[in-house]
Design a protein around this motif. Structure first.
Motif, PDB file in Angstrom:
ATOM      1  N   UNK A  59       0.852  -1.195   0.000  1.00 33.20           N
ATOM      2  CA  UNK A  59       0.000   0.000   0.000  1.00 33.20           C
ATOM      3  C   UNK A  59       0.886   1.243   0.000  1.00 33.20           C
ATOM      4  N   UNK A  60       0.400   2.315  -0.596  1.00 28.89           N
ATOM      5  CA  UNK A  60       1.166   3.554  -0.628  1.00 28.89           C
ATOM      6  C   UNK A  60       0.213   4.734  -0.741  1.00 28.89           C
ATOM      7  N   UNK A  61       0.784   5.933  -0.752  1.00 31.09           N
ATOM      8  CA  UNK A  61      -0.002   7.158  -0.915  1.00 31.09           C
ATOM      9  C   UNK A  61       0.083   7.605  -2.370  1.00 31.09           C
ATOM     10  N   UNK A  62      -0.989   8.227  -2.828  1.00 33.89           N
ATOM     11  CA  UNK A  62      -0.974   8.882  -4.127  1.00 33.89           C
ATOM     12  C   UNK A  62      -1.517  10.290  -3.933  1.00 33.89           C
ATOM     13  N   UNK A  63      -0.830  11.259  -4.503  1.00 36.48           N
ATOM     14  CA  UNK A  63      -1.279  12.643  -4.464  1.00 36.48           C
ATOM     15  C   UNK A  63      -1.924  12.977  -5.799  1.00 36.48           C
ATOM     16  N   UNK A  64      -3.180  13.397  -5.767  1.00 41.76           N
ATOM     17  CA  UNK A  64      -3.915  13.756  -6.976  1.00 41.76           C
ATOM     18  C   UNK A  64      -4.371  15.194  -6.844  1.00 41.76           C
ATOM     19  N   UNK A  65      -3.818  16.061  -7.696  1.00 42.76           N
ATOM     20  CA  UNK A  65      -4.145  17.494  -7.648  1.00 42.76           C
ATOM     21  C   UNK A  65      -3.996  18.061  -6.238  1.00 42.76           C
ATOM     22  N   UNK A  66      -2.923  17.655  -5.578  1.00 43.15           N
ATOM     23  CA  UNK A  66      -2.614  18.207  -4.268  1.00 43.15           C
ATOM     24  C   UNK A  66      -3.311  17.530  -3.106  1.00 43.15           C
ATOM     25  N   UNK A  67      -4.169  16.554  -3.367  1.00 43.49           N
ATOM     26  CA  UNK A  67      -4.877  15.832  -2.309  1.00 43.49           C
ATOM     27  C   UNK A  67      -4.253  14.453  -2.129  1.00 43.49           C
TER      28      UNK A  67
END
Length: 296
Positions: A59-67
């Motif tokens: 699992x990881x983080x994804x940043x989409x348009x700053x979120x």
């Protein structure tokens, strides 16, 4: 030279590009590249790029348009060209990215076209979980893509388009399974949702009222609201606001434009009005949001 193939390999890492000889549309296949540069900046000019990203076993983080979002292990997320995204662990990602000039079935196949259900038929970001059966199908497709990228002949583009269509069908079925739940799938209503989302994506900077889109679709605004409610989606008005806010956040994160310039770009004649709208929707005023992103 009819075909462009750019292959960068280190062990199992690769970044492959195929350019269709007739349309010049591109298909990009990126697999476990440790550098995120391929995702941060895809240099295809003004082409609209669609992305299907597959996360690996962590699992990881994804940043989409700053979120910031959670990107679970063994899951997929489709992303449209208006979204700027960055992965916490790009080395765990397999991604297919393609331009509309490479693959688009707009007229007859609304479910699986480049403007179809997967990208414009659902509400919010779709994080689709893969069970073992779907993982096996994806592994098989990955291998077929690799084989075709390495087979340079006159039908290579056709084969890659066929494989991409298989991928889109697979992921669309997964989205329908996981996001429709027990709801009855009504093709006409779902196509209205898709058309509404597509129109908003094209005209949200200049058109902020539901009535405009209702007229375009030849439907009363109340009918649109009822259709969206039937699928537990946000109201049409909220979806328009969310699209404006998504672009505003992208501009605050990735440009140096002033609040006034962003307000004007998004169809607001008054910067103060835009600031109130942003604060009411995002729960932060524009300057505080920008500071928060800089310090993150």
């Amino acid at each position: 030279m009819l075909f462009e193939i750019n292959v960068l390999k280190e062990k199992h890492h690769m970044h492959l590009i195929h350019t269709a000889p007739k349309t010049k549309g591109k298909l990009i296949f990126t697999h476990q590249e440790p550098a995120s540069v391929h995702f941060d900046k895809v240099d295809l000019g003004n082409e609209q790029i669609l992305t299907i990203a597959l996360n690996g076993e962590e699992a990881q983080k994804i940043t989409i348009n700053g979120m910031l979002y959670e990107f679970p292990s063994f899951s997929i997320v489709p992303l449209v060209s208006g979204q700027v995204f960055k992965f916490e662990k790009p080395e765990m990602i397999t991604a297919w990215q393609y331009s509309r000039d490479f693959y688009c079935l707009v007229d007859n196949y609304f479910e699986i076209s480049c403007l179809g259900l997967l990208f414009f038929g659902f509400s919010g970001n779709l994080f689709l979980t893969l069970d073992e059966a779907y993982r096996e199908k994806l592994r098989g497709l990955q291998q077929l893509f690799l084989e075709e990228f390495n087979t340079v002949d006159t039908i290579q583009t056709d084969m890659l388009q066929m494989l991409l269509k298989r991928l889109i069908i697979l992921v669309t079925r997964l989205a329908k399974e996981q996001y429709l739940g027990g709801k009855v799938y009504e093709e006409e209503k779902f196509d209205i949702i898709r058309q509404f989302n597509l129109l908003v994506d094209q005209e949200y900077k200049s058109q902020h009222q539901v009535s405009y889109y209702a007229d375009k679709l030849n439907k009363p605004a109340k009918t649109l609201t009822r259709i969206f409610s039937g699928f537990n989606y946000s109201t049409p008005s909220m979806l328009i606001q969310e699209r404006i806010i998504m672009e505003a956040k992208r501009l605050f994160c990735y440009t140096n434009l002033s609040v006034k310039e962003i307000a004007y770009d998004l169809g607001f004649n008054d910067a103060a009005h835009f600031s109130r709208f942003f604060k009411n929707t995002a729960n932060l005023n524009p300057s505080d949001y920008r500071k928060q992103q800089v310090s993150a």
